[in-house]
Design a protein around this motif. Sequence first.
Motif, mmCIF file in Angstrom:
data_model
loop_
_atom_site.group_PDB
_atom_site.id
_atom_site.type_symbol
_atom_site.label_atom_id
_atom_site.label_comp_id
_atom_site.label_asym_id
_atom_site.label_seq_id
_atom_site.Cartn_x
_atom_site.Cartn_y
_atom_site.Cartn_z
ATOM 1 N N ALA A 60 0.832 -1.207 0.000
ATOM 2 C CA ALA A 60 0.000 0.000 0.000
ATOM 3 C C ALA A 60 0.870 1.263 0.000
ATOM 4 N N ILE A 103 -3.740 4.475 3.271
ATOM 5 C CA ILE A 103 -4.034 3.435 2.280
ATOM 6 C C ILE A 103 -3.904 2.092 2.982
ATOM 7 N N THR A 147 -11.748 1.109 -2.680
ATOM 8 C CA THR A 147 -11.329 0.384 -3.873
ATOM 9 C C THR A 147 -12.320 -0.762 -4.013
ATOM 10 N N GLN A 164 -5.786 0.452 -5.629
ATOM 11 C CA GLN A 164 -5.386 1.593 -4.786
ATOM 12 C C GLN A 164 -4.872 2.740 -5.654
#
Length: 369
Positions: A60, A103, A147, A164
Amino acid sequence: EKGGWSSFMRKEVAEQPDAVANTVRGRIADEQVVIPELEALGDEELRAVRRITIVACGTASYAGLVAKYAIEQWARVPVEVELSHEFRYREPVIEQDTLVLSISQSGETMDTLMAVKYAREMGAKTVSVCNTQGATIPRESDAVVYTHAGPEVAVASTKAFVAQITALYLFGLHLARVRGTLTAGELAVQLHELQAVPEKLASVLEESEKVAQLAHWMADTRSVLFLGRHVGYPIALEGALKLKELAYIHAEGFAAGELKHGPIALIEPGQPVFVVVPSPRHPNSLHPKVVSNIQEIRARGARVIAIAEAGDAAVLPFADEVIRIPLAAPLFEPLLAVVPLQVFAMELAQAKGLDVDQPRNLAKSVTVE
Ligand code: BG6
């Protein structure tokens, strides 16, 4: 469930065109980004943002690094990317006009959650990018951009990563519109590029057999290096991470410009090096710089595997292998270039008889300290 696939990872790699398409679906109308979830943050607040700090772990964090290039270019706001655990265990400078963007595929990673909580306490606005509806991190954030990659079961992240980047790009384009840093025409061009990604991903996946063969030949390799520049740099980092996670092989990713400041000393005859080559077709393309990096390592005996745009003939004299990706605008190349690296790591792990869904010592989401 796995359906007919031999592993979740193989299935999830194949699902990447859908992961991107589903993340975009319903979010572009009249050549503009429409993300109702972001309404919690008004346009005024987004215009007031002076700095974006991205917090994330693992794969991420590399999605965040890719997005840094795009968001800065489009929205003209400085973006920094921090590993959540580095961020939370110091006293980061967070001001009220800092936007903290987290994220997390799972939305449960403890370090990222704690970073978000800290940011809120310091008065920052928080937005999360998450793949899991109703997870803890989105609940702790002011707004969330989901997402829509679908459940990701394999420990090593693949389809969540491309989703992402997609969500972050939508966010960046929304921000650029609100801040007036892109014209309507420029915005439309970028949105068309994004909408073209799923089909291009499908054609990159068609190269997988060639990548699989390469991985099988290289099953005894003990070290692999990855090089890239600009958005190709985080892809080099991600390629190295995938190989470590799945195949337990020593791997490192470098910014190609950093080579002469140290890493080139590692190059000895036969050393495999993957190089993410940018398209030569754009003004200010970094293509010549990357080709000269390839020449430097080649001269020292490196075995070069280039990931290059279809039709790029300039790499041919210097590369031992060339894996082709379709034509795309520079900021969209990482979404394509990462796929052969994922496939390479997966196939190499498979060739070594390893469990690609459950690599040793790793967990899908780390909810403890
Ligand atoms: C690691 C996983 O533990 O956590 C990685 O093995 C993942 O695949 C990282 O990228 C971050 O997880 P999340 O859920 O916060 O994106």
